[in-house]
Design an enzyme around this catalytic site. Structure first.
Site, PDB file in Angstrom:
ATOM      1  N   GLY A  11      61.066-104.454 -22.752  1.00 55.50           N
ATOM      2  CA  GLY A  11      61.439-105.270 -21.589  1.00 55.50           C
ATOM      3  C   GLY A  11      60.554-104.926 -20.399  1.00 55.50           C
ATOM      4  N   ALA A  22      47.021 -97.942 -11.513  1.00 55.51           N
ATOM      5  CA  ALA A  22      46.712 -96.518 -11.330  1.00 55.51           C
ATOM      6  C   ALA A  22      45.955 -95.965 -12.544  1.00 55.51           C
ATOM      7  CB  ALA A  22      47.999 -95.731 -11.102  1.00 55.51           C
ATOM      8  N   ARG A  72      58.258-106.838 -28.054  1.00 53.22           N
ATOM      9  CA  ARG A  72      58.927-105.814 -28.874  1.00 53.22           C
ATOM     10  C   ARG A  72      58.377-106.060 -30.276  1.00 53.22           C
ATOM     11  NH1 ARG A  72      63.075-104.320 -25.220  1.00 53.22           N
ATOM     12  NH2 ARG A  72      63.975-106.058 -24.098  1.00 53.22           N
ATOM     13  N   GLY A 102      60.024 -98.296 -22.482  1.00 55.77           N
ATOM     14  CA  GLY A 102      61.259 -97.517 -22.569  1.00 55.77           C
ATOM     15  C   GLY A 102      61.334 -96.714 -23.852  1.00 55.77           C
ATOM     16  N   ASP A 103      62.538 -96.336 -24.263  1.00 57.55           N
ATOM     17  CA  ASP A 103      62.655 -95.407 -25.389  1.00 57.55           C
ATOM     18  C   ASP A 103      62.121 -95.962 -26.709  1.00 57.55           C
ATOM     19  OD1 ASP A 103      64.797 -97.112 -25.569  1.00 57.55           O
ATOM     20  OD2 ASP A 103      66.238 -95.566 -26.164  1.00 57.55           O
ATOM     21  N   THR A 125      61.221 -99.114 -17.231  1.00 60.53           N
ATOM     22  CA  THR A 125      62.433 -99.854 -17.602  1.00 60.53           C
ATOM     23  C   THR A 125      63.381 -99.881 -16.408  1.00 60.53           C
ATOM     24  OG1 THR A 125      64.476 -99.777 -18.907  1.00 60.53           O
ATOM     25  CG2 THR A 125      63.283 -97.708 -18.738  1.00 60.53           C
ATOM     26  N   ASP A 127      66.457 -99.793 -16.715  1.00 63.29           N
ATOM     27  CA  ASP A 127      67.736 -99.211 -17.145  1.00 63.29           C
ATOM     28  C   ASP A 127      67.978 -97.777 -16.658  1.00 63.29           C
ATOM     29  OD1 ASP A 127      68.139-101.589 -18.481  1.00 63.29           O
ATOM     30  OD2 ASP A 127      67.451-100.828 -20.415  1.00 63.29           O
ATOM     31  N   ASP A 129      67.531 -95.140 -18.261  1.00 68.98           N
ATOM     32  CA  ASP A 129      68.325 -94.561 -19.351  1.00 68.98           C
ATOM     33  C   ASP A 129      67.579 -93.463 -20.104  1.00 68.98           C
ATOM     34  OD1 ASP A 129      66.413 -96.249 -20.389  1.00 68.98           O
ATOM     35  OD2 ASP A 129      67.733 -97.221 -21.839  1.00 68.98           O
ATOM     36  N   MET A 169      72.618-105.339 -15.486  1.00 67.47           N
ATOM     37  CA  MET A 169      71.996-104.889 -16.745  1.00 67.47           C
ATOM     38  C   MET A 169      72.039-103.361 -16.870  1.00 67.47           C
ATOM     39  SD  MET A 169      68.694-107.257 -17.494  1.00 67.47           S
ATOM     40  CE  MET A 169      68.854-108.799 -18.365  1.00 67.47           C
ATOM     41  N   ARG A 171      71.575-101.916 -20.346  1.00 71.80           N
ATOM     42  CA  ARG A 171      71.791-101.628 -21.763  1.00 71.80           C
ATOM     43  C   ARG A 171      73.013-100.703 -21.922  1.00 71.80           C
ATOM     44  NH1 ARG A 171      68.112-102.939 -25.840  1.00 71.80           N
ATOM     45  NH2 ARG A 171      66.412-103.231 -24.393  1.00 71.80           N
ATOM     46  N   GLU A 187      84.308-101.856  -4.743  1.00 73.44           N
ATOM     47  CA  GLU A 187      85.637-101.236  -4.835  1.00 73.44           C
ATOM     48  C   GLU A 187      85.799-100.494  -6.160  1.00 73.44           C
ATOM     49  OE1 GLU A 187      85.264-104.117  -3.032  1.00 73.44           O
ATOM     50  OE2 GLU A 187      85.847-102.911  -1.294  1.00 73.44           O
ATOM     51  N   LYS A 213      92.176-105.217   2.435  1.00 69.26           N
ATOM     52  CA  LYS A 213      90.828-105.663   2.013  1.00 69.26           C
ATOM     53  C   LYS A 213      90.834-107.155   1.712  1.00 69.26           C
ATOM     54  CE  LYS A 213      88.881-101.414   0.420  1.00 69.26           C
ATOM     55  NZ  LYS A 213      87.904-100.768  -0.371  1.00 69.26           N
ATOM     56  N   ILE A 250      67.241-111.946 -13.209  1.00 67.58           N
ATOM     57  CA  ILE A 250      66.652-111.773 -11.866  1.00 67.58           C
ATOM     58  C   ILE A 250      66.410-110.289 -11.598  1.00 67.58           C
ATOM     59  CG2 ILE A 250      67.602-113.875 -10.825  1.00 67.58           C
ATOM     60  CD1 ILE A 250      69.543-112.008  -9.277  1.00 67.58           C
ATOM     61  N   GLN A 251      67.177-109.426 -12.292  1.00 71.23           N
ATOM     62  CA  GLN A 251      67.015-107.980 -12.077  1.00 71.23           C
ATOM     63  C   GLN A 251      65.692-107.448 -12.638  1.00 71.23           C
ATOM     64  OE1 GLN A 251      71.239-106.090 -12.959  1.00 71.23           O
ATOM     65  NE2 GLN A 251      70.942-108.019 -14.025  1.00 71.23           N
ATOM     66  N   ARG A 252      65.098-108.198 -13.546  1.00 70.12           N
ATOM     67  CA  ARG A 252      63.872-107.709 -14.186  1.00 70.12           C
ATOM     68  C   ARG A 252      62.607-108.093 -13.428  1.00 70.12           C
ATOM     69  NH1 ARG A 252      64.759-107.478 -20.114  1.00 70.12           N
ATOM     70  NH2 ARG A 252      62.786-108.509 -20.451  1.00 70.12           N
TER      71      ARG A 252
HETATM   72  O1  F6P Z   1      65.825-102.704 -21.153  1.00 67.72           O
HETATM   73  C1  F6P Z   1      65.807-103.665 -20.143  1.00 67.72           C
HETATM   74  C2  F6P Z   1      66.807-104.754 -20.420  1.00 67.72           C
HETATM   75  O2  F6P Z   1      66.730-105.732 -19.406  1.00 67.72           O
HETATM   76  C3  F6P Z   1      68.236-104.308 -20.613  1.00 67.72           C
HETATM   77  O3  F6P Z   1      68.882-104.031 -19.397  1.00 67.72           O
HETATM   78  C4  F6P Z   1      68.814-105.459 -21.380  1.00 67.72           C
HETATM   79  O4  F6P Z   1      69.899-105.013 -22.169  1.00 67.72           O
HETATM   80  C5  F6P Z   1      67.663-105.865 -22.267  1.00 67.72           C
HETATM   81  O5  F6P Z   1      66.487-105.390 -21.647  1.00 67.72           O
HETATM   82  C6  F6P Z   1      67.517-107.343 -22.496  1.00 67.72           C
HETATM   83  O6  F6P Z   1      66.488-107.500 -23.426  1.00 67.72           O
HETATM   84  P1  F6P Z   1      65.703-108.860 -23.725  1.00 67.72           P
HETATM   85  O7  F6P Z   1      64.593-108.968 -22.742  1.00 67.72           O
HETATM   86  O8  F6P Z   1      65.176-108.675 -25.107  1.00 67.72           O
HETATM   87  O9  F6P Z   1      66.692-109.977 -23.600  1.00 67.72           O
END
Ligand code: F6P
Length: 319
Positions: A11, A22, A72, A102-103, A125, A127, A129, A169, A171, A187, A213, A250-252
Site C-alpha cells: 500500500g 533522498a 503487491r 510495510g511488513d 505505511t 499503519d 504497525d 485504517m 489494518r 469520546e 456533551k 483519503i487517508q492514503r
Molecule cells: O497498509 C495500508 C492499508 O491502507 C491498510 O490500512 C488497509 O488495511 C490496506 O492497506 C488496504 O489495502 P488495499 O490498498 O489493498 O485495499
C-alpha cells in the site's frame, strides 16, 4: 557498491516520494548509480528498471503517492518469480536494493537478501504497525488527514446532537485510531488490542449526555471494523441518532506532512549509507528520534507492543 535500485511495494503512503528522492540524491552524492524500479517486486521480475538522476526526483517532495508506483506481487512469493528477479538483478549488475514498504514488502526484502542481494528496507505505511520503529513514513500525514475529517464530522455531529462512529485504517494495528482519538478529542476509541462491549460504549454515551456533551465521537479501528453495524446497534440501544463514516483511501493520499517528509529524508539517507557500509537484511527505523538500522528477521519477529499509556490517556481525557 556501484549500482543500487529502489522500489516501493504494498500500500502506498504519503512521503514515499520524499524517501525515493533522498535515496537518489544521497546515492548520487556518494558516486553510486541509482535505478528506480516500477511497480514493486513485479518491476524487478519484469525488468522495469531505469536509471534516475538528481533531476528525476525534482518537484516530488510535496507529492503523495509514489512516482515509482506500487504493487503487491503474487509472483514474487513464488521461487520462480524470485529467480526471475534475481536474473534481472544479475544482468543489470545491481549491487543492492532498497525496498520502501510495510511488513509484507520486508518479507520480500528478506527473501532477496537470502538470495545474496544486499537489501535494506524503509518503513512506508500509514499503519504504524511495525514494532521496531516508533514511526513509519506516512503515518503522520494519514493521522492529520483523519483529524481534519474528524473536525468536520464533529461540527455536524454537534449541530444534530448525534453520535458519530468514524472508522480509520490501520489494518490490525490500533495506532491510527488511538492517535486520531487523542488528537481529535474523541469520546471513545475502539482498537483491536483492547476488548470492548456495546454496553460499555452506550454507557459512555449516556455519561456524555449527562455531562452536557452535544456530540459523541467514537473512533473505530478498521481492525475491529463494522462501523455501520456498530452505529445501528448504538442507535437501537441508546435511542440517539448515530451515523457512521468510513474514512477509507483519503487517508492514503495527499501532500505529506513536514514530519513525514523529514522522516522519509532521514531514513532514505540512512538506507543508502547502510548499504554502502556493506550491510544486508537491515531495516531502517526511528527510536527516540534517532535513525537506527536493525536486522530484518529480528525486527519482524518483534511482538507488537500496544501503547497502553497512550490508551489510558485517551480514556482519561475523554471522561
Ligand atoms: O497498509 C495500508 C492499508 O491502507 C491498510 O490500512 C488497509 O488495511 C490496506 O492497506 C488496504 O489495502 P488495499 O490498498 O489493498 O485495499
Amino acid at each position: 557498491m556501484k549500482k543500487i535500485a529502489v522500489l516501493t511495494s504494498g500500500g502506498d503512503s504519503p512521503a514515499m516520494n520524499a524517501a525515493i528522492r533522498a535515496v537518489v540524491r544521497i546515492g548520487i552524492e556518494n558516486e553510486v548509480q541509482v535505478f528506480g524500479v516500477h511497480r514493486g517486486f513485479n518491476g524487478l521480475i519484469n525488468g522495469e528498471i531505469f536509471e534516475m538522476d538528481r533531476h528525476s526526483v525534482s518537484d516530488i517532495i510535496q507529492r503523495g503517492g509514489t512516482i515509482l508506483r506500487t504493487a503487491r506481487s503474487e509472483e514474487f512469493r513464488t521461487p520462480e518469480g524470485r529467480q526471475k528477479a534475481l536474473n534481472v538483478i544479475k544482468v543489470l549488475k545491481i549491487d543492492g536494493i532498497i525496498v520502501i514498504g510495510g511488513d509484507g514488502s520486508f518479507r520480500g526484502a528478506k527473501e532477496l537478501s537470502d538470495l545474496g542481494i544486499p537489501t535494506v528496507g524503509i518503513p512506508g505505511t500509514i499503519d504504524n504497525d511495525l514494532p521496531y520503529t516508533d514511526y513509519t513514513v506516512g503515518f503522520d500525514t494519514a493521522l492529520n488527514t483523519a483529524i481534519d475529517a474528524i473536525n468536520k464530522i464533529r461540527d455536524t455531529s454537534s449541530s444534530h446532537e448525534r453520535v458519530s462512529v468514524i472508522e480509520v485504517m490501520g489494518r490490525n494495528c490500533g495506532d491510527l485510531a488511538l492517535f486520531s482519538g487523542i488528537a481529535g478529542g474523541a469520546e471513545q476509541v475502539i482498537v483491536p488490542e483492547k476488548k470492548f462491549t456495546i454496553e460499555d460504549i452506550c454507557e459512555n454515551i449516556f455519561k456524555g449526555k449527562r455531562n452536557g456533551k452535544l456530540h459523541n465521537i467514537i473512533i473505530l479501528a478498521e481492525g475491529v471494523g463494522g462501523a455501520q453495524k456498530l452505529a445501528k446497534s448504538i442507535e437501537e440501544i441508546t435511542g440517539i441518532e448515530t451515523r457512521a463514516t468510513v474514512l477509507g483511501y483519503i487517508q492514503r493520499g495527499g501532500s505529506p506532512s513536514a514530519f513525514d517528509r523529514i522522516l522519509a529524508s532521514r531514513m532514505g539517507s540512512k538506507a543508502v549509507k547502510v548499504l554502502l557500509e556493506g550491510k544486508t537484511a537491515r531495516l531502517i527505523g526511528i527510536k527516540a528520534n534517532k535513525i537506527i538500522d536493525i536486522d530484518i528477521k529480528e525486527a519482524l519477529d518483534l511482538k507488537s507492543c500496544f501503547n497502553e499509556e497512550l490508551y489510558k490517556l485517551s480514556v482519561d481525557l475523554s471522561n
